[in-house]
Design an enzyme around this catalytic site. Structure first.
Site, PDB file in Angstrom:
ATOM      1  CG  LEU A 204      11.561  -1.931   5.537  1.00  0.00           C
ATOM      2  CD1 LEU A 204      10.797  -0.998   6.441  1.00  0.00           C
ATOM      3  CD2 LEU A 204      12.832  -2.410   6.229  1.00  0.00           C
ATOM      4  N   GLY A 205       9.491  -5.311   3.112  1.00  0.00           N
ATOM      5  CA  GLY A 205       8.681  -6.529   2.985  1.00  0.00           C
ATOM      6  C   GLY A 205       7.446  -6.271   2.158  1.00  0.00           C
ATOM      7  CG  ASN A 206       6.637  -7.233  -1.304  1.00  0.00           C
ATOM      8  OD1 ASN A 206       6.457  -6.036  -1.534  1.00  0.00           O
ATOM      9  ND2 ASN A 206       7.640  -7.921  -1.820  1.00  0.00           N
ATOM     10  CB  ALA A 208      -2.283  -9.481   2.033  1.00  0.00           C
ATOM     11  NE  ARG A 209      -3.771  -3.945   4.184  1.00  0.00           N
ATOM     12  CZ  ARG A 209      -3.992  -4.868   5.112  1.00  0.00           C
ATOM     13  NH1 ARG A 209      -4.980  -5.708   4.978  1.00  0.00           N
ATOM     14  NH2 ARG A 209      -3.240  -4.950   6.179  1.00  0.00           N
ATOM     15  N   GLY A 210       0.150  -4.418   0.164  1.00  0.00           N
ATOM     16  CA  GLY A 210       1.133  -3.577  -0.521  1.00  0.00           C
ATOM     17  C   GLY A 210       2.530  -3.854  -0.029  1.00  0.00           C
ATOM     18  CE  LYS A 230       1.073  -2.346   5.180  1.00  0.00           C
ATOM     19  NZ  LYS A 230       0.266  -2.803   6.283  1.00  0.00           N
ATOM     20  CG  ASP A 373      -3.659 -10.423  10.020  1.00  0.00           C
ATOM     21  OD1 ASP A 373      -3.513 -11.642  10.233  1.00  0.00           O
ATOM     22  OD2 ASP A 373      -3.210  -9.863   9.010  1.00  0.00           O
TER      23      ASP A 373
END
Ligand code: ATP
Length: 666
Positions: A204-206, A208-210, A230, A373
């Site tokens: 689904l997406g990347n 900053a952490r994983g 995640k 955030d």
């Protein structure tokens, strides 16, 4: 042996009862071991409730739940028949993939009673036998329920507390050499859990952490629902682990299911491949990718993607290069179907998005959490625009996701060592300078800094861009954020120049309040909701956009919940409303108004022509009338009415003068 699957399953169930009864005398562990033997042959065995296990037999589409603690056993069979269920609605199809579609053939109890309404339909496939199938019907609150996944929260809670015991018993981790040992104790890991119970559908997406994957949770071949998982690689870094686990802590503190916050289901640790990290633990590079400790966070899946993509791609038709040929074709067909659709969102859509986000923030703030955030890529659209309605008719529910940067109100930011995304960060919490030259005193994140981020999101959804230049170097970007100034007239002008769908200008007032440089002037999440509710309660006529609106002032002034500091902004707003008359284009005025103005203009000119024609020669009144004619083209509606009256008076005087002259002459 009967050919009916349920009968077979039931007799299999009896077989198990027999085994269970026998083994119960010996002990719980042996019960599990015994079932495992069966599971190895043709079934899956999954821990379900505290101390209980689910035994799934895919061939007969049946489930058995075993409670070793009290020696009881429940049997469920799947109510849907894939070949013959013509009565199925799309909801039923969705339910089919869920554990909730299992119903006890004896008493009708569902495995998961969270889906309440059941309707009975005759099974056509069994003809005269009149067998009744229990078909799940969409409940009233289904919109949220369905997309939340049908598995109950309890399922995951119980699963969490019991599966560790099971997994550790069945799959002992290999003993590692000291240099490969992790700071996390072995018994926290659930080896093989992801592989066994999840199937990855897509990335689904990347972040900053994983990475985040779309997965289907399954027991054997039974699909329990679609989720987002995640995966955060943590390796052997204790500090990093502490930071990553914050998201889990924040998520698990959301005890009530919230309408606009992501629902977290389950978390576990497992050895897995790191995304993009291909080094061994001692730093060597190997051909084979080594498994390292990872945190898996299972959460609800939001099928509409994120707000950033939605605004860029669907609303403003940007990022064409990043679209797949299929997406581009879809866009092309859409634009051909709706060629005259203006860019931008409508007032109702903007209000709906901001309100959803404010509601999520309010819930977060109520439990003392600051998001830190909040940005469009962290705002998820719960539902996909499946029917491909025009964008103007698409009102997705917006969910706040990614609580990875969350902190408690009052907590020091040094504890986390992280910052949110700069463009959406409130100026007061931006630390000037570079990472090498950091000042020692800086402000903490607050609820108000989250509200600033909401203001920046509002700007983004209205204009499809941010008020800063793109591609700025960090230092310059910080300077831009600290120095940029917005005002109402420039926002309205920008909106007009971009030829976006016309919107209620009170949205700009809210945006300015939220983006206020002074944190104390920003409204709270609750106040934003109130403001938006009032805005939709008292819809503004488009006409009011072009004239000073007492309604709008009332809306801001009457709101007793607005802090006194906001009055300054309100005062700015009052002075600015006077400028509005000149600023708003005729495009924004209703067609009726324009027609009225045209008729009035024609009226003035007709009277003027009669007046001039009635003069016997050039006179002061003729000159005066011509001046009035010029003015009438330039003025607004109110002045034109006065000009009309003046011209009528001139005409009367002139006609009277003519009449007196002719009498005197005769
Ligand atoms: N529950 C979910 N359902 C659907 N898509 C999701 C979900 N969670 C995340 N995503 C998608 O995965 C992407 C990456 O999410 P993630 O929260 O890891 O990172 P991010 O917010 O984009 O970046 P960062 O970690 O830098 O804040 C998101 O932008 C979103 O598109």
């Amino acid at each position: 042996m009967p050919r009916d699957g349920s009968y077979r399953a039931f007799s299999m169930g009896r077989d198990l009862i027999y085994k269970h009864t026998n083994l119960n005398l010996i002990g719980q562990n042996q019960v599990l071991q015994s079932f495992q033997v069966i599971s190895d042959q043709n079934m899956s065995l999954v821990p379900y409730k505290e101390g209980s296990v689910i035994l799934d037999d895919p061939t007969s589409r049946s489930l058995v739940i075993v409670y070793p603690s009290n020696g009881s056993l429940e049997f469920f069979e799947k109510v849907f028949d894939t070949e013959s269920d013509e009565v199925e609605s799309s909801w039923n199809q969705a339910a089919k993939a869920s554990i909730a579609s299992f119903v006890c053939p004896e008493c009708g109890t569902e495995v998961n009673p969270s889906v309440e309404e059941i309707t009975e339909v005759k099974d056509a496939s069994v003809g005269s036998s009149n067998k009744v199938l229990k078909v799940l019907k969409e409940p009233r609150s289904s919109r949220r329920l369905r997309s939340k996944g049908i598995l109950s929260r309890k399922y995951f809670k119980l699963l969490e507390s019991s599966h560790r015991h099971y997994s550790l018993e069945q799959n002992e981790r290999p003993v590692l050499a000291p240099q490969h040992q992790f700071f996390l104790p072995d018994n926290l890991f659930i080896p093989g859990y992801f592989h066994k119970f999840f199937k990855t559908l897509s990335l689904l997406g990347n972040g900053a952490r994983g990475s985040v994957y779309k997965v289907v949770h399954k027991i054997g071949d039974i699909e329990l629902g679609i989720f987002a998982v995640k995966k955060i690689p943590i390796g052997n870094d204790m500090a990093w682990f502490q930071k990553c686990i914050r998201e889990v802590k924040a998520l698990s503190s959301l005890t009530n299911r919230s309408a606009n916050l992501i629902t977290y289901n389950h978390v576990w640790l497992e050895m897995n491949t790191a995304c993009g990290l291909v080094r061994t633990l001692d730093g060597r590079q190997l051909d084979a990718v080594e498994d390292i400790p990872c945190i898996f966070i299972l959460q609800e899946y939001c099928s509409g993607g994120n707000l950033e993509d939605f605004i860029f791609k669907d609303v403003f038709h940007k990022l064409q290069d990043l679209q797949s040929p299929k997406e581009r074709k879809k866009k092309f067909l859409y634009r051909r179907k709706h060629p005259n659709e203006a860019l931008g969102l409508s007032t109702e859509q903007i209000v709906s998005i901001i309100k959803d986000l404010a509601t999520g923030l309010q819930e977060l703030h109520d439990i003392g959490l600051i998001h830190r955030d909040l940005k469009p890529s962290n705002c998820l659209l719960l539902e996909e625009n499946i029917e491909e309605r025009p964008i103007a008719e698409y009102f997705p529910t917006i969910i706040i996701g990614d609580l990875g940067e969350c902190q408690m109100d009052g907590e020091s930011r040094t504890a986390t060592g992280a910052t949110g995304t700069l463009e959406f960060t409130a100026p007061e919490v931006i630390i000037p300078g570079t990472s090498q030259h950091r000042p020692t005193n800086y402000n903490e994140y607050t609820f108000a800094s989250d509200l600033y981020s909401l203001g920046m999101i509002s700007y983004f959804i209205v204009f499809g861009e941010l008020p800063f230049e793109s591609q700025l170097e960090i230092g310059q970007l910080k300077d831009n954020i600290l120095g940029f100034i917005l005002n109402r007239s420039s926002l309205i002008r920008k909106h007009e120049e971009m030829h976006l769908k016309s919107i209620d200008t009170r949205i700009f007032d809210l945006m300015l309040l939220l983006l206020s440089k002074t944190a104390t002037e920003r409204p709270s999440a609750g106040e934003v909701i109130q403001f938006l509710e009032k805005l939709t309660d008292k819809p503004v006529q488009v006409e009011l956009i072009s004239t000073p609106s007492s309604n709008e002032l009332e809306l801001l002034k009457d709101d007793t919940n607005f802090s006194p500091q906001n009055e300054a902004i309100t005062a700015d707003y009052v002075s600015l409303t006077d400028e509005k008359t000149q600023e708003t284009s005729a495009e924004q005025r209703p067609a009726l108004l324009t027609q009225y103005k045209t008729i009035l203009c024609i009226g003035i000119n007709m009277i003027l022509t009669i007046t001039i024609l009635s003069f016997s020669g050039a006179s002061i009144t003729a000159h005066f009338s011509l001046i009035l004619l010029g003015i009438s083209f330039k003025t607004n509606l109110k002045s034109q009415r006065w000009i009309l009256l003046a011209l009528c008076a001139i005409l009367m005087i002139n006609l009277r003068g003519q009449a007196t002259k002719s009498i005197t002459f005769t």
